[in-house]
Design an enzyme around this catalytic site. Structure first.
Site, mmCIF file in Angstrom:
data_model
loop_
_atom_site.group_PDB
_atom_site.id
_atom_site.type_symbol
_atom_site.label_atom_id
_atom_site.label_comp_id
_atom_site.label_asym_id
_atom_site.label_seq_id
_atom_site.Cartn_x
_atom_site.Cartn_y
_atom_site.Cartn_z
ATOM 1 N N HIS A 166 44.467 42.611 27.892
ATOM 2 C CA HIS A 166 44.979 41.832 29.020
ATOM 3 C C HIS A 166 45.692 42.730 30.035
ATOM 4 O O HIS A 166 45.626 42.476 31.239
ATOM 5 C CB HIS A 166 45.922 40.722 28.569
ATOM 6 C CG HIS A 166 46.319 39.830 29.706
ATOM 7 N ND1 HIS A 166 45.499 38.833 30.182
ATOM 8 C CD2 HIS A 166 47.405 39.848 30.517
ATOM 9 C CE1 HIS A 166 46.073 38.259 31.223
ATOM 10 N NE2 HIS A 166 47.231 38.855 31.447
ATOM 11 N N ASP A 175 45.003 42.923 34.020
ATOM 12 C CA ASP A 175 46.022 42.909 35.073
ATOM 13 C C ASP A 175 45.903 44.116 35.992
ATOM 14 O O ASP A 175 46.030 44.002 37.221
ATOM 15 C CB ASP A 175 47.420 42.895 34.449
ATOM 16 C CG ASP A 175 47.833 41.522 33.944
ATOM 17 O OD1 ASP A 175 47.193 40.522 34.320
ATOM 18 O OD2 ASP A 175 48.809 41.459 33.168
ATOM 19 N N HIS A 210 44.490 37.670 38.057
ATOM 20 C CA HIS A 210 43.332 37.349 37.211
ATOM 21 C C HIS A 210 42.110 37.014 38.059
ATOM 22 O O HIS A 210 40.992 37.446 37.750
ATOM 23 C CB HIS A 210 43.657 36.187 36.270
ATOM 24 C CG HIS A 210 44.813 36.452 35.352
ATOM 25 N ND1 HIS A 210 45.404 35.467 34.595
ATOM 26 C CD2 HIS A 210 45.486 37.604 35.075
ATOM 27 C CE1 HIS A 210 46.390 35.995 33.886
ATOM 28 N NE2 HIS A 210 46.470 37.290 34.171
ATOM 29 N N HIS A 236 53.035 44.843 36.464
ATOM 30 C CA HIS A 236 52.679 44.465 37.829
ATOM 31 C C HIS A 236 53.450 45.256 38.890
ATOM 32 O O HIS A 236 52.881 45.669 39.890
ATOM 33 C CB HIS A 236 52.896 42.975 38.036
ATOM 34 C CG HIS A 236 51.958 42.124 37.248
ATOM 35 N ND1 HIS A 236 50.584 42.198 37.398
ATOM 36 C CD2 HIS A 236 52.176 41.187 36.285
ATOM 37 C CE1 HIS A 236 50.010 41.336 36.573
ATOM 38 N NE2 HIS A 236 50.942 40.716 35.887
#
Length: 303
Positions: free
Chosen positions: A233, A237, A77, A260
């Site tokens: 969101h 990321d 973030h 991720h």
């Protein structure tokens, strides 16, 4: 020439680690040209970890960096906020293994950067411009970069949940679009996974104040900030994870059900595929940050 940038002055805040639940003091400090983004653990003698794919650490529900047995977790973030505001060089000091989760979004970090101010340096910035497609797929998860005149992200997600059957969004990433459309989007999790994570020593600092929690029939929080806050969101990321290539990217990132692990694997693959990109010192359509206000609540500044 597009100049590299750093902060005008240092600025600090206090928060908690999402997984540890511990209090974290974080300070952003100006840095010299070509310094890059580095994390310094003040609780471990000042060991520094550059924010690059060469120093990827554990990828467990968040992106981590590691160097010489020293690690920093949940960096994505903050990296997304720095990239979107055009901050190339900064020293991030913290006294804990985790960047504070704040409200679960990047908006508090945007606020900190704007409060500190951004300063142009007398050294040119380099962009990584995609000239040939690069792609990875792992089962039903996939991610690719295509040539484009600017940095754009198209993301789609799909879950077996009534609120998350399918969401998709495309955003051309500029500072304005990131601040308004992406930065406020909070991280999210499922109620059924929370207890399991806590039994494994994770999400100890998690709450409805810093994450969206989805129950069987709806969200436990009062309201969403956007109807499609979840996919926004994921874009946040992806922007943060892609910052680990070490240069602002000019290209169209397209991802489906990535995460991720795939984001960071892809960041490493980009650097390996040298025939697919070239470094340029300016781009007409590259993000040109401007000073903007942030509508989200400000973080608590350290004294």
């Amino acid at each position: 020439m597009d100049a590299q940038r750093t902060l005008r002055r240092q600025i600090s805040c206090v928060g908690i680690g999402l997984h540890s639940g511990n209090k974290v003091n974080l300070t952003l400090k100006p840095a010299s040209p070509d310094f890059g983004i580095r994390f310094r653990r003040t609780d471990l003698g000042g060991h520094e970890i550059p924010a690059t794919v060469n120093h990827l650490g554990g990828i467990q529900l968040a992106t981590g960096l590691a160097r010489n047995e020293v690690s920093v977790e949940t960096v994505e973030h903050l990296l997304a906020a720095l990239l979107s505001t055009g901050v190339d060089n900064v020293l991030v000091e913290l006294n804990s293994p985790e960047v504070p989760i704040m409200d679960g979004s990047a908006a508090p970090f945007i606020y900190l950067i704007h409060e500190a101010g951004v300063k142009r340096l007398q050294t040119s910035r380099k962009y990584l411009k995609i000239v040939r497609p690069i792609a990875i797929s792992r089962g039903d998860k996939r991610i690719a970069l295509y040539p484009s005149d600017h940095f754009k992200v198209t993301y789609s997600i799909s879950y077996d949940h009534p609120l998350l059957r399918h969401q998709s969004r495309t955003v051309r990433i500029t500072e304005e679009s990131f601040v308004e459309e992406v930065a406020p989007a909070r991280t999210f999790t499922f109620l059924k996974d929370v207890e399991m994570m806590r039994q494994n020593g994770l999400a100890l600092g998690g709450s409805l104040e810093n994450a969206i929690v989805l129950g069987e029939t709806g969200i436990l929080n009062n309201a969403l900030r956007f109807e499609d806050e979840f996919v926004r969101h994921k874009i946040l990321d992806a922007v943060g994870d892609l910052a680990l290539v070490g240069y602002p990217v000019i290209g169209h990132l397209v991802a489906h059900r990535a995460g991720h692990a795939l984001h960071t694997e892809f960041a490493a693959k980009i650097l390996e595929e040298r025939h697919a990109w070239r470094l340029v010192e300016s781009a007409v359509s590259a993000p040109i940050p401007v000073a903007l206000g942030v509508k989200s609540a400000a973080p608590r500044l350290a004294n």
